[in-house]
Design a protein around this motif. Structure first.
Motif, PDB file in Angstrom:
ATOM      1  N   GLY A  43      50.896 -90.723  55.569  1.00  0.00           N
ATOM      2  CA  GLY A  43      49.462 -90.491  55.701  1.00  0.00           C
ATOM      3  C   GLY A  43      48.717 -90.107  54.450  1.00  0.00           C
ATOM      4  O   GLY A  43      47.529 -89.783  54.497  1.00  0.00           O
ATOM      5  N   ARG A  44      49.380 -90.159  53.297  1.00  0.00           N
ATOM      6  CA  ARG A  44      48.718 -89.821  52.042  1.00  0.00           C
ATOM      7  C   ARG A  44      49.454 -90.493  50.903  1.00  0.00           C
ATOM      8  O   ARG A  44      50.569 -90.999  51.055  1.00  0.00           O
ATOM      9  CB  ARG A  44      48.718 -88.309  51.804  1.00  0.00           C
ATOM     10  CG  ARG A  44      50.105 -87.698  51.616  1.00  0.00           C
ATOM     11  CD  ARG A  44      50.017 -86.241  51.185  1.00  0.00           C
ATOM     12  NE  ARG A  44      51.321 -85.595  51.080  1.00  0.00           N
ATOM     13  CZ  ARG A  44      52.093 -85.645  49.982  1.00  0.00           C
ATOM     14  NH1 ARG A  44      51.703 -86.315  48.921  1.00  0.00           N
ATOM     15  NH2 ARG A  44      53.259 -85.029  49.965  1.00  0.00           N
ATOM     16  N   MET A  45      48.810 -90.502  49.736  1.00  0.00           N
ATOM     17  CA  MET A  45      49.478 -90.965  48.527  1.00  0.00           C
ATOM     18  C   MET A  45      50.388 -89.863  47.986  1.00  0.00           C
ATOM     19  O   MET A  45      50.218 -88.682  48.294  1.00  0.00           O
ATOM     20  CB  MET A  45      48.454 -91.333  47.459  1.00  0.00           C
ATOM     21  CG  MET A  45      47.579 -92.512  47.806  1.00  0.00           C
ATOM     22  SD  MET A  45      46.571 -93.003  46.374  1.00  0.00           S
ATOM     23  CE  MET A  45      45.352 -94.040  47.206  1.00  0.00           C
ATOM     24  N   GLY A  46      51.331 -90.277  47.163  1.00  0.00           N
ATOM     25  CA  GLY A  46      52.161 -89.304  46.485  1.00  0.00           C
ATOM     26  C   GLY A  46      51.405 -88.627  45.359  1.00  0.00           C
ATOM     27  O   GLY A  46      50.352 -89.092  44.915  1.00  0.00           O
ATOM     28  N   ARG A  47      51.959 -87.520  44.878  1.00  0.00           N
ATOM     29  CA  ARG A  47      51.396 -86.813  43.728  1.00  0.00           C
ATOM     30  C   ARG A  47      52.313 -87.017  42.528  1.00  0.00           C
ATOM     31  O   ARG A  47      53.539 -87.045  42.676  1.00  0.00           O
ATOM     32  CB  ARG A  47      51.274 -85.313  44.009  1.00  0.00           C
ATOM     33  CG  ARG A  47      50.382 -84.945  45.199  1.00  0.00           C
ATOM     34  CD  ARG A  47      50.111 -83.434  45.191  1.00  0.00           C
ATOM     35  NE  ARG A  47      51.310 -82.648  44.986  1.00  0.00           N
ATOM     36  CZ  ARG A  47      52.091 -82.180  45.961  1.00  0.00           C
ATOM     37  NH1 ARG A  47      51.803 -82.434  47.223  1.00  0.00           N
ATOM     38  NH2 ARG A  47      53.176 -81.473  45.672  1.00  0.00           N
ATOM     39  N   PRO A  48      51.760 -87.139  41.334  1.00  0.00           N
ATOM     40  CA  PRO A  48      52.605 -87.308  40.151  1.00  0.00           C
ATOM     41  C   PRO A  48      53.664 -86.219  39.998  1.00  0.00           C
ATOM     42  O   PRO A  48      54.790 -86.496  39.574  1.00  0.00           O
ATOM     43  CB  PRO A  48      51.603 -87.274  38.996  1.00  0.00           C
ATOM     44  CG  PRO A  48      50.350 -87.834  39.591  1.00  0.00           C
ATOM     45  CD  PRO A  48      50.320 -87.286  41.000  1.00  0.00           C
TER      46      PRO A  48
END
Length: 259
Positions: free
Chosen positions: A220-225
């Protein structure tokens, strides 16, 4: 007790370390004691990350490097290492491309090849040479695009498939040197590249498109760096000493839960 994920005294080279995922990787490796050598074609961006690391009492240096140029790579590695060995190599530098087999030009394909395939070859060659007397850990940035069909990613998917194959070859060929080589395959990660893509292609609708892209990941979301950086940290540490020749998905379930 032994400190977990301790990289104290280890030299790390991070290509494309001036922004996005590369920046996050450089910061977390330095935070755990590594001396981070940040290589990027954008020297100012690399130097900015160096200052961030030094502000937290970490060790870092910046180097302008075009990974597609073998002569430049060899020269910059030589200067950065200054006769010392290399402990960690992160092959993160790369470029994206949108297009299918029909509308991808030969020039576009060559550009992807030069950076995403030949660039990784160039840095692997220099990195293995610097590691072969003392061992080390290599992490290559692949992609979910190497494992599943994604619309309009013909050239990019081709390049990441090559990165995956190179990972396996280096892992096999370099066992006797004590070199471990693994890859990671991120799904969509929220980086400045994503924001730039949205503003260029969907002006005025950035928020809606951001939500739509986020929901393509089952989680449900993008990953974080920084999440990518944490996985790389593990693979570079002694805690992962039994792992080589493997690819790790970090994609919010994109590959396994979308099929």
């Amino acid at each position: 007790m032994k400190k977990t994920f301790d990289l104290t005294g280890k030299k790390a080279i991070i290509t494309g370390g001036g922004s996005g995922i590369g920046r996050a990787i450089a910061i977390i490796l330095a935070a755990h004691g590594a001396e981070a050598h940040i290589m990027d074609i954008d020297e100012a961006a690399a130097e900015k990350v160096v200052k961030e690391i030094e502000a937290e009492n970490g060790k870092a240096s910046s180097w302008k490097c075009n990974v597609a140029d073998a002569t430049d790579v060899q020269a910059v590695f030589h200067k950065a290492l200054d006769g010392a060995g290399l402990d960690i190599l992160i092959n993160n530098a790369g470029i994206a491309h949108v297009g299918n087999v029909l509308n991808t030009s030969a020039e576009d394909f060559d550009r992807i090849y030069e950076v995403n395939i030949k660039g990784v070859f160039n840095t692997l060659k220099a990195g293995v040479e610097a590691m072969k007397s003392g061992g080390g850990a290599i992490v290559n940035l692949s992609s979910v695009a190497a494992h599943v069909g994604i619309s309009d990613r013909f050239a990019y998917s081709t390049s990441k498939g090559a990165v995956h194959a190179m990972t396996l070859s280096v892992a096999k060929d370099c066992l006797s040197y004590g070199i471990r080589c693994n890859s990671i395959s991120p799904g969509r990660v929220h980086t400045p590249f994503v924001d730039g893509f949205l503003s260029k292609n969907y002006p005025g609708n950035e928020k809606e498109m951001f939500e739509a892209l986020s929901k393509t990941q089952p989680i449900g979301r993008m990953g974080r760096p920084d999440e990518i950086g944490s996985l790389v940290l593990y693979l570079c540490s002694d805690e992962a000493a039994f792992i080589t020749g493997s690819d790790f998905a970090i994609d919010g379930g994109f590959v396994t839960l979308n099929t």
